[in-house]
Design a protein around this motif. Structure first.
Motif, short mmCIF file in Angstrom:
data_model
loop_
_atom_site.label_atom_id
_atom_site.label_comp_id
_atom_site.label_asym_id
_atom_site.label_seq_id
_atom_site.Cartn_x
_atom_site.Cartn_y
_atom_site.Cartn_z
N ILE A 76 15.18 114.46 -9.94
CA ILE A 76 14.08 115.28 -9.40
C ILE A 76 14.47 116.76 -9.43
CG2 ILE A 76 12.85 115.85 -7.26
CD1 ILE A 76 12.72 112.84 -6.69
N LYS A 77 15.71 117.03 -9.08
CA LYS A 77 16.17 118.43 -9.10
C LYS A 77 16.13 118.99 -10.52
CE LYS A 77 20.02 121.38 -7.85
NZ LYS A 77 21.36 121.48 -7.33
N ALA A 78 16.57 118.20 -11.51
CA ALA A 78 16.57 118.66 -12.90
C ALA A 78 15.15 118.89 -13.39
CB ALA A 78 17.27 117.63 -13.79
N PHE A 107 2.98 120.02 -17.30
CA PHE A 107 2.25 118.86 -16.81
C PHE A 107 2.98 117.56 -17.16
CE2 PHE A 107 -1.11 115.60 -17.18
CZ PHE A 107 -1.53 115.61 -15.86
N THR A 108 3.55 117.48 -18.37
CA THR A 108 4.30 116.26 -18.72
C THR A 108 5.54 116.13 -17.85
OG1 THR A 108 5.46 117.42 -20.50
CG2 THR A 108 3.48 116.19 -21.11
N LYS A 109 6.20 117.25 -17.56
CA LYS A 109 7.37 117.21 -16.66
C LYS A 109 6.93 116.79 -15.26
CE LYS A 109 10.45 118.69 -19.56
NZ LYS A 109 11.51 117.85 -20.06
N TYR A 110 5.77 117.28 -14.82
CA TYR A 110 5.26 116.92 -13.51
C TYR A 110 4.96 115.43 -13.44
CZ TYR A 110 2.43 116.82 -9.32
OH TYR A 110 1.93 116.52 -8.08
N GLN A 111 4.47 114.85 -14.52
CA GLN A 111 4.22 113.40 -14.54
C GLN A 111 5.53 112.63 -14.40
OE1 GLN A 111 1.96 113.19 -18.20
NE2 GLN A 111 0.07 112.81 -17.06
N LEU A 112 6.61 113.12 -15.01
CA LEU A 112 7.92 112.49 -14.83
C LEU A 112 8.35 112.55 -13.36
CD1 LEU A 112 9.92 113.85 -17.91
CD2 LEU A 112 9.08 111.53 -17.57
N LEU A 113 8.05 113.66 -12.74
CA LEU A 113 8.38 113.84 -11.33
C LEU A 113 7.62 112.83 -10.47
CD1 LEU A 113 9.95 115.73 -9.41
CD2 LEU A 113 7.87 117.10 -9.26
#
Length: 134
Positions: A76-78, A107-113
């Motif tokens: 999550i930090k990364a 947005f794609t990074k946010y979906q991973l989050l």
């Protein structure tokens, strides 16, 4: 540095000696291994003085859980660092095409989050009953 003076009422002056059975000795050893006491004499003193004896237990089933929680925390930090970097790039450009590009990446990074947080909440809800019952 000299030792502090002990109140004469609390001074340990009298030496006691006793014998116990092997079963009782093994029971005291087992209790000693579970406490923070360093030696048998301090444990026996606590028992004689009716002091609370705190036992320390280690639940090995939580080892894997703690490892997974720390892994999720690092991930999550990364992801958060990546989103911050993308946001910085987003704000440096004035062209709409580049802003759109960085917005899609963010947005794609946010979906991973979202996946990681869902997993985290699942782990917490499964173990909440165990944690809160103690």
């Amino acid at each position: 540095m000299p030792r502090k003076k002990i109140n004469p009422e609390n001074e340990l002056k009298h030496h006691l000696q006793t014998k116990v059975t092997t079963a009782k000795y093994n029971q005291l050893l087992a209790l000693l291994n579970q406490t923070a006491d360093k030696d048998m004499s301090s444990l026996v003193r606590d028992i004689l003085n009716n002091r609370v004896i705190k036992t320390v237990t280690h639940d090995q089933s939580l080892d894997m859980l703690m490892e997974e929680l720390s892994t999720i925390r690092a991930e999550i930090k990364a992801i958060g660092v990546n989103i911050n970097q993308i946001t910085r790039f987003f704000n440096t450009y004035t062209e709409n095409q580049r802003k759109e590009f960085y917005a899609r990446i963010a947005f794609t990074k946010y979906q991973l989050l979202d996946e990681k947080i869902t997993r985290l909440l699942h782990l917490i809800s499964v173990n909440a009953i165990k944690w809160l019952s103690e």
